[in-house]
Motif scaffolding. Structure first.
Motif, PDB file in Angstrom:
ATOM      1  N   LYS A  32       0.877  -1.282   0.088  1.00 47.07           N
ATOM      2  CA  LYS A  32       0.166   0.009   0.038  1.00 47.07           C
ATOM      3  C   LYS A  32       0.847   1.279  -0.003  1.00 47.07           C
ATOM      4  O   LYS A  32       0.543   2.320  -0.696  1.00 47.07           O
ATOM      5  CB  LYS A  32      -0.991  -0.067   1.221  1.00 47.07           C
ATOM      6  N   VAL A  33       1.831   1.145   0.737  1.00 46.94           N
ATOM      7  CA  VAL A  33       2.829   2.325   0.992  1.00 46.94           C
ATOM      8  C   VAL A  33       3.583   2.589  -0.660  1.00 46.94           C
ATOM      9  O   VAL A  33       3.343   3.790  -1.052  1.00 46.94           O
ATOM     10  CB  VAL A  33       3.907   2.246   1.802  1.00 46.94           C
ATOM     11  N   ILE A  54       5.383  11.843   4.404  1.00 48.13           N
ATOM     12  CA  ILE A  54       4.956  10.676   5.205  1.00 48.13           C
ATOM     13  C   ILE A  54       3.437  10.885   5.720  1.00 48.13           C
ATOM     14  O   ILE A  54       2.818  10.038   5.586  1.00 48.13           O
ATOM     15  CB  ILE A  54       5.794  10.607   6.340  1.00 48.13           C
ATOM     16  N   GLU A  55       3.114  11.905   5.748  1.00 44.72           N
ATOM     17  CA  GLU A  55       1.604  12.357   6.410  1.00 44.72           C
ATOM     18  C   GLU A  55       0.746  12.002   5.343  1.00 44.72           C
ATOM     19  O   GLU A  55      -0.396  11.553   5.485  1.00 44.72           O
ATOM     20  CB  GLU A  55       1.668  13.625   6.832  1.00 44.72           C
ATOM     21  N   GLU A  56       1.112  12.514   3.984  1.00 40.34           N
ATOM     22  CA  GLU A  56       0.208  12.254   2.870  1.00 40.34           C
ATOM     23  C   GLU A  56       0.011  10.693   2.579  1.00 40.34           C
ATOM     24  O   GLU A  56      -1.145  10.335   2.651  1.00 40.34           O
ATOM     25  CB  GLU A  56       0.773  13.072   1.682  1.00 40.34           C
ATOM     26  N   ILE A  57       1.240  10.009   2.798  1.00 37.94           N
ATOM     27  CA  ILE A  57       0.950   8.633   2.459  1.00 37.94           C
ATOM     28  C   ILE A  57       0.049   7.841   3.729  1.00 37.94           C
ATOM     29  O   ILE A  57      -0.623   6.928   3.298  1.00 37.94           O
ATOM     30  CB  ILE A  57       2.511   7.886   2.610  1.00 37.94           C
ATOM     31  N   MET A  80       4.329   6.729  11.865  1.00 35.29           N
ATOM     32  CA  MET A  80       5.631   6.010  12.353  1.00 35.29           C
ATOM     33  C   MET A  80       5.672   4.693  11.515  1.00 35.29           C
ATOM     34  O   MET A  80       6.880   4.277  11.322  1.00 35.29           O
ATOM     35  CB  MET A  80       5.402   5.538  13.883  1.00 35.29           C
ATOM     36  N   GLU A  81       4.648   3.808  11.226  1.00 35.49           N
ATOM     37  CA  GLU A  81       4.911   2.719  10.422  1.00 35.49           C
ATOM     38  C   GLU A  81       5.158   3.005   9.038  1.00 35.49           C
ATOM     39  O   GLU A  81       5.939   2.292   8.427  1.00 35.49           O
ATOM     40  CB  GLU A  81       3.453   1.867  10.498  1.00 35.49           C
ATOM     41  N   VAL A  82       4.593   4.129   8.445  1.00 32.36           N
ATOM     42  CA  VAL A  82       4.962   4.221   7.038  1.00 32.36           C
ATOM     43  C   VAL A  82       6.364   4.706   7.005  1.00 32.36           C
ATOM     44  O   VAL A  82       7.053   4.285   5.991  1.00 32.36           O
ATOM     45  CB  VAL A  82       4.047   5.685   6.637  1.00 32.36           C
ATOM     46  N   ARG A  83       6.825   5.387   7.932  1.00 31.42           N
ATOM     47  CA  ARG A  83       8.306   5.943   8.042  1.00 31.42           C
ATOM     48  C   ARG A  83       9.112   4.639   8.186  1.00 31.42           C
ATOM     49  O   ARG A  83      10.096   4.589   7.456  1.00 31.42           O
ATOM     50  CB  ARG A  83       8.579   6.804   9.108  1.00 31.42           C
ATOM     51  N   LYS A 121      -3.321   8.784   2.773  1.00 31.67           N
ATOM     52  CA  LYS A 121      -4.028   7.888   1.806  1.00 31.67           C
ATOM     53  C   LYS A 121      -4.151   6.715   2.193  1.00 31.67           C
ATOM     54  O   LYS A 121      -5.118   5.879   1.403  1.00 31.67           O
ATOM     55  CB  LYS A 121      -3.101   8.183   0.536  1.00 31.67           C
ATOM     56  N   THR A 122      -3.318   5.729   2.911  1.00 28.37           N
ATOM     57  CA  THR A 122      -3.194   4.327   3.267  1.00 28.37           C
ATOM     58  C   THR A 122      -3.997   3.887   4.519  1.00 28.37           C
ATOM     59  O   THR A 122      -4.356   2.763   4.544  1.00 28.37           O
ATOM     60  CB  THR A 122      -1.744   3.924   3.198  1.00 28.37           C
TER      61      THR A 122
END
Length: 70
Positions: free
Chosen positions: A5-6, A17-20, A29-32, A23-24
């Protein structure tokens, strides 16, 4: 499959990171963590613009691909 998804979120252009995360639905923190892992794998790269860090899919370098398995 959160990691997929990322990557898919970056498919239509660079994002913070906030936009991702927005969207997901995955916490920032997990996206990072996923993004840092993808950097190590050579899948994404980041750059700074207007004081924000943007992430994007890394463009394939033809020479890099040619010598990848040498």
């Amino acid at each position: 499959m959160k990691n997929v998804k990322v990557l898919e979120a970056l498919g239509d252009g660079p994002k913070t990171i906030e936009e991702i995360a927005g969207k997901t639905g995955i916490p920032a923190m997990e996206v990072r963590r996923y993004l840092l892992r993808f950097v190590e794998q050579g899948k994404v790269e980041s750059y700074q613009k207007d004081g924000k860090i943007y992430w994007k899919l890394k463009e394939k370098d033809e020479l890099e691909e040619e010598f990848k398995y040498v």
